[in-house]
Design a protein around this motif. Structure first.
Motif, mmCIF file in Angstrom:
data_model
loop_
_atom_site.group_PDB
_atom_site.id
_atom_site.type_symbol
_atom_site.label_atom_id
_atom_site.label_comp_id
_atom_site.label_asym_id
_atom_site.label_seq_id
_atom_site.Cartn_x
_atom_site.Cartn_y
_atom_site.Cartn_z
ATOM 1 N N PRO A 1 1.055 -1.730 -0.184
ATOM 2 C CA PRO A 1 -0.099 -0.205 0.002
ATOM 3 C C PRO A 1 0.212 1.564 0.087
ATOM 4 C CG PRO A 1 -0.926 -1.802 1.583
ATOM 5 C CD PRO A 1 0.700 -2.204 0.816
ATOM 6 N N ASP A 2 2.250 0.988 0.381
ATOM 7 C CA ASP A 2 2.538 2.402 0.348
ATOM 8 C C ASP A 2 4.208 2.359 -1.149
ATOM 9 O OD1 ASP A 2 1.477 3.213 2.978
ATOM 10 O OD2 ASP A 2 3.043 1.446 3.955
ATOM 11 N N VAL A 3 4.170 1.905 -1.294
ATOM 12 C CA VAL A 3 5.327 2.013 -2.354
ATOM 13 C C VAL A 3 5.484 0.179 -3.350
ATOM 14 C CG1 VAL A 3 7.168 0.413 -1.095
ATOM 15 C CG2 VAL A 3 8.219 1.788 -3.139
ATOM 16 N N THR A 4 5.628 0.120 -4.220
ATOM 17 C CA THR A 4 5.683 -1.219 -5.524
ATOM 18 C C THR A 4 7.017 -1.457 -5.450
ATOM 19 O OG1 THR A 4 3.276 -0.859 -6.496
ATOM 20 C CG2 THR A 4 5.363 -2.237 -7.970
ATOM 21 N N VAL A 5 7.815 -2.507 -5.380
ATOM 22 C CA VAL A 5 8.862 -3.041 -4.667
ATOM 23 C C VAL A 5 9.392 -3.394 -6.221
ATOM 24 C CG1 VAL A 5 10.372 -4.317 -3.475
ATOM 25 C CG2 VAL A 5 8.638 -2.904 -2.057
ATOM 26 N N HIS A 6 10.258 -3.390 -6.871
ATOM 27 C CA HIS A 6 10.575 -3.457 -7.849
ATOM 28 C C HIS A 6 11.867 -4.589 -7.773
ATOM 29 C CE1 HIS A 6 8.996 -0.760 -10.585
ATOM 30 N NE2 HIS A 6 9.224 -0.155 -10.144
ATOM 31 N N LEU A 7 11.185 -6.441 -7.247
ATOM 32 C CA LEU A 7 11.852 -7.034 -6.924
ATOM 33 C C LEU A 7 13.399 -7.467 -7.761
ATOM 34 C CD1 LEU A 7 9.642 -9.275 -4.870
ATOM 35 C CD2 LEU A 7 10.889 -8.124 -3.436
ATOM 36 N N ASP A 8 13.180 -6.941 -8.631
ATOM 37 C CA ASP A 8 14.493 -7.696 -9.948
ATOM 38 C C ASP A 8 15.624 -6.875 -10.458
ATOM 39 O OD1 ASP A 8 12.877 -6.053 -11.405
ATOM 40 O OD2 ASP A 8 12.236 -6.784 -12.912
ATOM 41 N N THR A 9 14.828 -5.978 -8.742
ATOM 42 C CA THR A 9 17.304 -5.280 -9.292
ATOM 43 C C THR A 9 17.759 -5.510 -8.008
ATOM 44 O OG1 THR A 9 15.658 -2.661 -7.837
ATOM 45 C CG2 THR A 9 15.605 -3.206 -10.489
ATOM 46 N N VAL A 10 17.211 -6.144 -7.356
ATOM 47 C CA VAL A 10 17.802 -6.579 -6.160
ATOM 48 C C VAL A 10 19.417 -7.396 -6.024
ATOM 49 C CG1 VAL A 10 17.953 -7.685 -3.252
ATOM 50 C CG2 VAL A 10 15.906 -6.629 -4.796
ATOM 51 N N HIS B 1 8.811 -16.122 -14.544
ATOM 52 C CA HIS B 1 9.675 -15.010 -14.612
ATOM 53 C C HIS B 1 11.251 -15.325 -14.085
ATOM 54 C CE1 HIS B 1 5.155 -12.805 -13.574
ATOM 55 N NE2 HIS B 1 5.821 -11.753 -14.910
ATOM 56 N N GLU B 2 11.883 -14.504 -14.503
ATOM 57 C CA GLU B 2 12.842 -14.715 -13.980
ATOM 58 C C GLU B 2 14.195 -13.442 -13.449
ATOM 59 O OE1 GLU B 2 15.338 -14.712 -18.110
ATOM 60 O OE2 GLU B 2 13.915 -16.645 -18.733
ATOM 61 N N PHE B 3 14.263 -14.031 -12.627
ATOM 62 C CA PHE B 3 15.267 -12.926 -11.235
ATOM 63 C C PHE B 3 16.733 -13.090 -11.993
ATOM 64 C CE2 PHE B 3 11.238 -13.544 -9.806
ATOM 65 C CZ PHE B 3 10.379 -11.878 -9.434
ATOM 66 N N PRO B 4 17.343 -12.472 -12.417
ATOM 67 C CA PRO B 4 18.701 -12.648 -13.178
ATOM 68 C C PRO B 4 19.801 -12.853 -12.186
ATOM 69 C CG PRO B 4 17.707 -11.826 -14.787
ATOM 70 C CD PRO B 4 16.884 -11.622 -13.628
ATOM 71 N N HIS B 5 19.440 -12.070 -11.065
ATOM 72 C CA HIS B 5 20.479 -11.104 -9.749
ATOM 73 C C HIS B 5 20.276 -12.160 -9.117
ATOM 74 C CE1 HIS B 5 21.838 -7.792 -12.490
ATOM 75 N NE2 HIS B 5 19.850 -6.404 -12.132
ATOM 76 N N LEU B 6 19.315 -12.808 -8.571
ATOM 77 C CA LEU B 6 19.143 -13.882 -8.285
ATOM 78 C C LEU B 6 19.303 -15.000 -8.103
ATOM 79 C CD1 LEU B 6 16.151 -12.313 -6.439
ATOM 80 C CD2 LEU B 6 18.272 -12.393 -5.940
ATOM 81 N N ARG B 7 19.556 -15.413 -9.596
ATOM 82 C CA ARG B 7 19.927 -16.836 -10.650
ATOM 83 C C ARG B 7 18.516 -17.658 -10.254
ATOM 84 N NH1 ARG B 7 25.395 -15.655 -8.452
ATOM 85 N NH2 ARG B 7 24.748 -17.659 -6.501
#
Length: 590
Positions: free
Chosen positions: A278-287, A536-542
């Motif tokens: 409710p406060d922010v949309t988090v872009h987890l693929d940048t982590v 989906h893919e998360f390359p930084h998390l492999r």
């Protein structure tokens, strides 16, 4: 307050380790303790208690956890934030004040309210808010079930406001799990409502520590590589002013914090790379994650954008009743034996009763022990009316088979057969504009602070990742379990199950990404072959992440699966054998 705020978790669910606050007080210094007690079904159960007794509806044992530690927490100035208020945060806040007075401890207690919207459902519908189902888009009016509880997910700004007003203990109802961490971080660092990246970093950290010991090795696919798993401790997030953080734990406690235990939490119970709050949309693929030292994992590069204009509302209603019992079948001819039991107990069923018979496990060939030859048979009966299940008398039906059914029929003699039907609760995940949800802080003496809806909102659709293309590369392979080279974590999001699969081996990432297509997942898991699957893919998390839509029916509280909320789907996938390049299996025995 320029230094990072140290926020320690002490509970991940209703029923988590009772001694957790004791352990936190005896552990390393922290600024805030946060306790999460609410799963989707928990509120429905607490709502039932509140309906039976308006003075209850909160997590009562939180008071027993707090009592021996209240004085030490007050003397150290440690804040406590918890959603143990459940369905009645005002009641728990008053109970904490009474406890403090009885113990002679001076603390200021505030509570957050506005999440309980059950009394406003008719008004919302009249005003044109259909409370559309998150998965189907259908309006709540089409459900056909009378709602018993409805709670909107609130953000962390009410918590921040309460702390800014001097609250020592903040009691919440259904705020988002991560808000328990994001609210204190925003208060500590004085963030504005539009500090999107900082807020996103705090929400990501909150998502990591919200499930207690899971970030410290609990429920982790690589548990055999974690030291001292007998009693893993609880995590701490050190959140800096820019929203970056370090995930750690109390030094004296068991378990470990590694890049992989943190990755497991990041891919847990999400719908994709866009994590909505409710406060922010988090872009987890940048982590980005980095092992900065023993039990210290850095979390950085988290980006955020405005939150969606809507929030989730968890609506529950009673679908009917259920009863379940388990009997055992011994090889040989297991299939034929199960067929006979199913036919026998299905005779002359009362009207409206449905049976679900599930075989659990397989007998080994040439078993070494009796238990190697045994499979469990779970029998569940459901009905809309309780009287139909009473008439069925499932335990009586099963017990009557001893002399007239299969050879070797028995149940667990050390456990009683269930005889009383239990309510079966259905779940409706709805959407509601944040602007029509009352979010307020209530301070001692009745002073209230209204928390406005965010002025900036935006709709961030999940990214679309193309399926991997055939590479045509020829490599020497060997059949081995996926778990030989990859970890996984799975869970539930309403009626959907999610599963994230990642590899700790950088060399294995290209192979994992190219191999785990949606088609391959359907082949590996026949149960999902007809479901809508999102990849989906998360390359930084492999990592490769899947949402298995509808695997859990309409929700964990009402589906008939033995693994009701999909916690073991990830391990099931890791057990599957497939061709794996030999160079990735150098340390894996045949």
């Amino acid at each position: 307050m320029n230094r990072p705020v140290r926020i320690a978790n002490f509970s991940g669910y209703l029923g988590d380790r009772f001694t957790a606050i004791d352990e936190a007080v005896a552990g390393d210094p922290v600024d805030v303790l946060v306790g999460d007690y609410l799963a989707e079904i928990t509120l429905a159960a607490l709502a039932g208690r509140h309906r039976q007794n308006p003075k209850l509806g909160y997590v009562e044992y939180f008071l027993d956890q707090l009592r021996p530690n209240l004085r030490a927490l007050a003397e150290r100035g440690v804040k406590v934030v918890t959603n143990a208020g459940g369905f009645h945060p005002e009641g728990l806040a008053e109970a904490v004040r009474e406890l403090a007075e009885a113990e002679g401890v001076r603390v200021t207690v505030a509570h957050i309210e506005g999440d309980n919207v059950i009394s406003r459902l008719a008004t919302y519908e009249r005003d044109g808010h259909a409370l559309e189902n998150l998965d189907t888009g259908r309006p709540l009016s089409s459900w056909g079930v009378e709602p018993l509880a409805a709670n909107a997910y609130l953000g962390g700004w009410g918590i921040a406001a309460a702390l800014a007003e001097g609250a020592d203990i903040v009691v919440c109802g259904r705020v988002t799990d991560a808000s328990l961490t994001a609210g204190p971080a925003a208060w500590w660092h004085g963030w504005s409502r539009t500090d999107w990246d900082a807020l996103a970093g705090a929400v990501a950290a909150g998502h990591i520590i919200e499930c207690g010991s899971q970030a410290v090795g609990g429920n982790f696919a690589g548990f055999t590589r974690i030291a001292n798993m007998l009693k893993p401790g609880f995590p701490i997030a050190e959140i800096a002013a820019d929203g970056s953080s370090v995930i750690t734990k109390h030094a004296r406690d068991g378990g470990e914090v590694t890049v992989d235990t943190v990755t497991a939490q990041l891919v847990y119970e999400i719908q994709g790379p866009r994590y909505l709050n409710p406060d922010v949309t988090v872009h987890l693929d940048t982590v980005r994650l980095n092992q900065e030292g023993r039990d210290r994992v850095g979390l950085s590069a988290v980006t955020g954008s405005p939150p969606p204009p809507t929030t989730k509302v968890a609506v529950f209603g009673q679908l009917g009743y259920s009863i379940v019992n388990t009997v055992f079948v011994t090889a040989p001819e297991v299939d034929a034996k199960i067929d006979l039991i199913r036919a026998q107990i299905s005779q002359d069923l009362p009207g409206g009763v449905a049976l679900d018979v599930t075989r659990i496990g397989s007998a080994t060939t040439d078993p070494e022990t009796q238990w190697d030859a045994t499979v469990a048979l779970r029998v569940m009966a459901t009905a809309k009316d309780r009287a139909a299940l009473v008439e069925l008398n499932l335990s009586g039906r099963l017990l009557s088979l001893y002399l007239q059914s299969i050879p070797g029929f028995y149940h667990d003699g050390g456990a009683s057969m269930a005889g009383s039907p239990r309510p079966r609760i259905d779940y409706w995940p709805a959407l509601l504009p944040l602007s029509v949800v009352d979010h307020r802080v209530v301070l001692p003496g009745g002073k209230t602070i209204e928390v406005s809806a965010p002025e900036q909102t935006g709709i961030q659709p999940q990214p679309v990742h193309p399926e991997p293309a055939e590479t045509g590369a020829v490599r020497r392979t060997r059949r081995a379990p996926l778990g030989a080279v990859a970890y996984a974590r799975s869970g539930d999001k309403g009626g959907n199950s999610n599963v994230g699969v990642w590899t700790p081996d950088e060399r294995a990432w290209p192979w994992l990404r190219d191999t785990l297509s949606t088609m391959e997942l359907r082949r590996l898991l026949p149960e999902v072959k007809d479901l809508d699957i999102v990849r989906h893919e998360f390359p930084h998390l492999r990592a490769v992440h899947f949402v298995l839509r509808g695997l859990l029916g309409t929700g964990g509280s009402s589906n008939l699966r033995v693994d009701q909320v999909g916690k073991a789907v990830g391990e099931y996938l890791r057990a599957k054998h497939l061709p794996i390049p030999e160079e990735l299996l150098t340390d894996v025995a045949d």
